[in-house]
Write an enzyme that holds these catalytic residues in place. Structure first.
Site, PDB file in Angstrom:
ATOM      1  CE  LYS A  95      16.833  -1.283   0.560  1.00  0.00           C
ATOM      2  NZ  LYS A  95      16.324   0.082   0.833  1.00  0.00           N
TER       3      LYS A  95
ATOM      4  CB  SER B  89      17.431   0.991   4.466  1.00  0.00           C
ATOM      5  OG  SER B  89      16.647   1.233   3.318  1.00  0.00           O
TER       6      SER B  89
ATOM      7  CB  SER C 144      16.605   4.243   1.997  1.00  0.00           C
ATOM      8  OG  SER C 144      16.264   4.251   3.352  1.00  0.00           O
TER       9      SER C 144
END
Lengths: 489, 98
Positions: free
Chosen positions: A75, A150, A174
């Site tokens: 990420k 997210s 997330s």
């Protein structure tokens, strides 16, 4: 074998046995990214050349370890010395970290091949991956559906087999929420289990890194590599990581599974409640005792979270002032104007909303009414879990109220978006581990969309939690399903 | 929450908002704060606040000299610099632009 159609553990073993080369595996994943990412936008940046170089090192025996030759995605909230670290924000466009995160170092030292950085909601603020500076991520299960957030890019990349494993961050859900919406495994470890050094901070008392995968065994292996005390992170727990953390086929004895009525709302999609009921039956058939637990403060999780997280965010994001790094306006008249214009041009609306909410909650006259009260209710939420775990080994509950929602459905209504995290936020506030695993499907307007069930466990009991999750996985086939919309290379 | 409060909080947050944004954020933040008011339903008089889920202690590293970032590395991402310094507009006197 097709390297993109195996599990991470199977691929690792095949590379070790030289049934497939690391170079072939890496090339296969890069080809798949090239073929699919124009549609999904799961990646922000791909490190093709470096990935192939490392793969050749694995094949030459220069690079070894528990993940030797396994292609993984990271990420874009984690510092990597290769490429940029942007948190999907124009504020950090072009930022090149002068160091790498501890987790990235551990993965690389274990021989993993970093394929690239995955897309995300800006500064990890969002539940849909629509708040990305360079465009939204698409759910591989449906072109008009969000992947969740997210860590939506990390989840979508996993679901579409554009990596063998991926790493995300979870502040209020997330990892678990996008894993649920994309039909993959997502694990949020206990707060402190994994070093946060090199993770761009959103809410420091909540942020925690964890893996995405297709199976529980894969998640366990990734966690084993990532976990452990780090002197560079003062909040990293100095608690030993079990040697057999990745042996998820050890059956826990006298299993007690907790069910809380607060998580079984009529507001849930009926298919979600059905998935939990079926999971309960699976555990009963395995001989587990089902016990009722009470989590009376569940509904207060969202209000507490959006005060605590935004208060911490308003402080953490004060560092983006256009001076040392990040976007700088070209219009400033003086220093204060430089701060304000740079921040206004660099941050998206969701980030601005959260900074302002946090600033308001911490401001004079409102601190006691909002922030202090939220911290007190946070303790009540933690006490709920402490009491529940006296009666059970793990709590079985939905990850989300239903399957992936449509793009644009909640973008104009932040509160509606925030409420999406109602079942993931409490565990974050309590700091306990939670794992989402594929638990069935819902039919939404003719689309077959995945549903994730969630298991929550006591702090630092990841090994047991993963074994309990594996018991369910071994009895079901949901984790073998793949999205058809992603297509084949 | 009023538009005036939103403008004030934006100023505290070092954010410049357009009138449209002020209007939009006022509505959205008011919605969120109305929802947060749910916390007032609980009696928390005798509850200890919890800022962190885990027991934390002060952690000190060994007081040993080590290499930090070089000037080049530290300035590597600076939007403007005059090595070995970061460059910003003047704080005092006539404004100079960025």
């Amino acid at each position: 074998m097709n390297p993109t159609e195996t599990t991470l553990v199977e691929l690792r073993d095949a590379i070790a046995a030289k049934d497939v080369s690391a170079e072939q595996a890496t090339r296969a994943y890069l080809d798949r990214i090239e073929s699919l990412d124009g549609k999904l936008h799961a990646y922000h940046e791909v490190f093709a050349e470096r990935a192939m170089e490392r793969a050749r090192d694995v094949d030459a025996g220069k690079l070894t370890g528990a993940l030797a030759g396994v292609p993984v995605a990271i990420k874009d909230v984690l510092a990597t010395q290769r490429g940029t670290t942007t948190c999907s924000s124009r504020m950090l466009e072009g930022f090149k970290a002068p160091y790498r995160a501890t987790v990235v170092r551990k993965l690389e030292e274990a021989g993993a091949i970093i394929l690239g950085k995955t897309n995300m909601d800006e500064f990890a603020m969002g539940s849909s991956c629509e708040h990305c500076a360079w465009g939204p991520v698409t759910n591989p299960w449906g072109e008009n559906r969000v992947p969740g957030g997210s860590s939506g890019g990390a989840a979508a990349a996993m679901a579409a087999d554009m990596c063998a494993g991926s790493i995300g961050s979870d502040t209020g859900g997330s990892i678990r929420q996008p894993a649920s919406l994309c039909g993959v495994v997502g694990l949020k470890p206990t707060y402190g289990r994994v070093s946060r050094w090199g993770l761009v901070a959103f809410a420091s008392s909540l942020d925690q890194l964890g893996p995405f995968s297709h199976t529980i065994a894969d998640a366990a292996l990734l966690l084993k590599v990532m976990a452990g005390h780090d002197p560079l992170d003062s909040t990293s727990a100095n608690i030993a990581v079990p040697d057999d953390l990745d042996d998820v086929d050890i059956k826990p004895e006298k299993l007690r599974i907790g069910l809380a009525k607060q998580y079984m709302s009529d507001q849930n999609d009926p298919a979600m409640n059905e998935a939990i009921e079926k999971a309960k039956q699976v555990y009963q058939q395995l001989g587990a005792e089902i016990v009722e637990v009470d989590l009376p403060h569940t509904d207060y999780g969202i209000p507490v979270y959006y005060i605590v997280a935004t208060a911490e965010a308003s402080s953490n994001l004060a560092r983006y002032d256009g001076v040392h790094y990040g976007h700088r306006t070209t219009q400033a008249e003086d220093l204060v104007d430089l701060y304000s214009r740079s921040r206004s041009e660099g941050f998206g609306d969701e980030v601005k909303r959260r900074i302002m909410l946090g600033t308001y909650a911490l401001s004079s006259g409102y601190y006691d009414a909002y922030y202090l009260r939220a911290l007190k209710v946070r303790r009540l939420i933690k006490q709920d879990f402490d009491s529940a775990f006296e009666k059970c080994d793990a709590i079985l509950c939905p990850t989300t109220t239903g399957p992936a929602f449509k793009m644009g459905e909640k973008t104009d209504d932040p509160l509606s978006m925030y409420l999406n995290d109602v079942y993931t936020v409490p565990a974050s506030l309590a700091g306990i581990p939670g794992v989402t695993l594929p638990g069935g499907f819902a039919d939404a307007e003719g689309q077959r969309l995945p549903l994730g069930i969630q298991l929550l466990g006591p702090a630092y009991q990841e090994a047991k939690l993963l074994r309990i999750a594996r018991c369910y996985e071994a009895q079901t086939d949901h984790h073998r399903a793949r999205p058809t919309t992603a297509g084949a290379v | 929450m009023t538009e005036q409060q939103v403008r004030h909080v934006a100023k505290l947050s070092r954010l410049r908002l357009s009138d449209d944004q002020v209007h939009q954020f006022t509505e959205q933040l008011a919605d969120v704060l109305d929802y947060v008011a749910k916390l007032n339903e609980l009696d928390v008089e005798n509850v200890e606040p919890m800022a962190h889920a885990m027991d934390l202690l002060n952690v000190l590293r060994e007081d040993a000299e080590k290499q930090g970032l070089s000037v080049e590395e530290a300035l590597g991402n600076a939007p403007d610099a005059s090595p070995p310094f970061f460059k910003v507009p003047k704080v005092l006197g006539e404004a100079s632009g960025a």
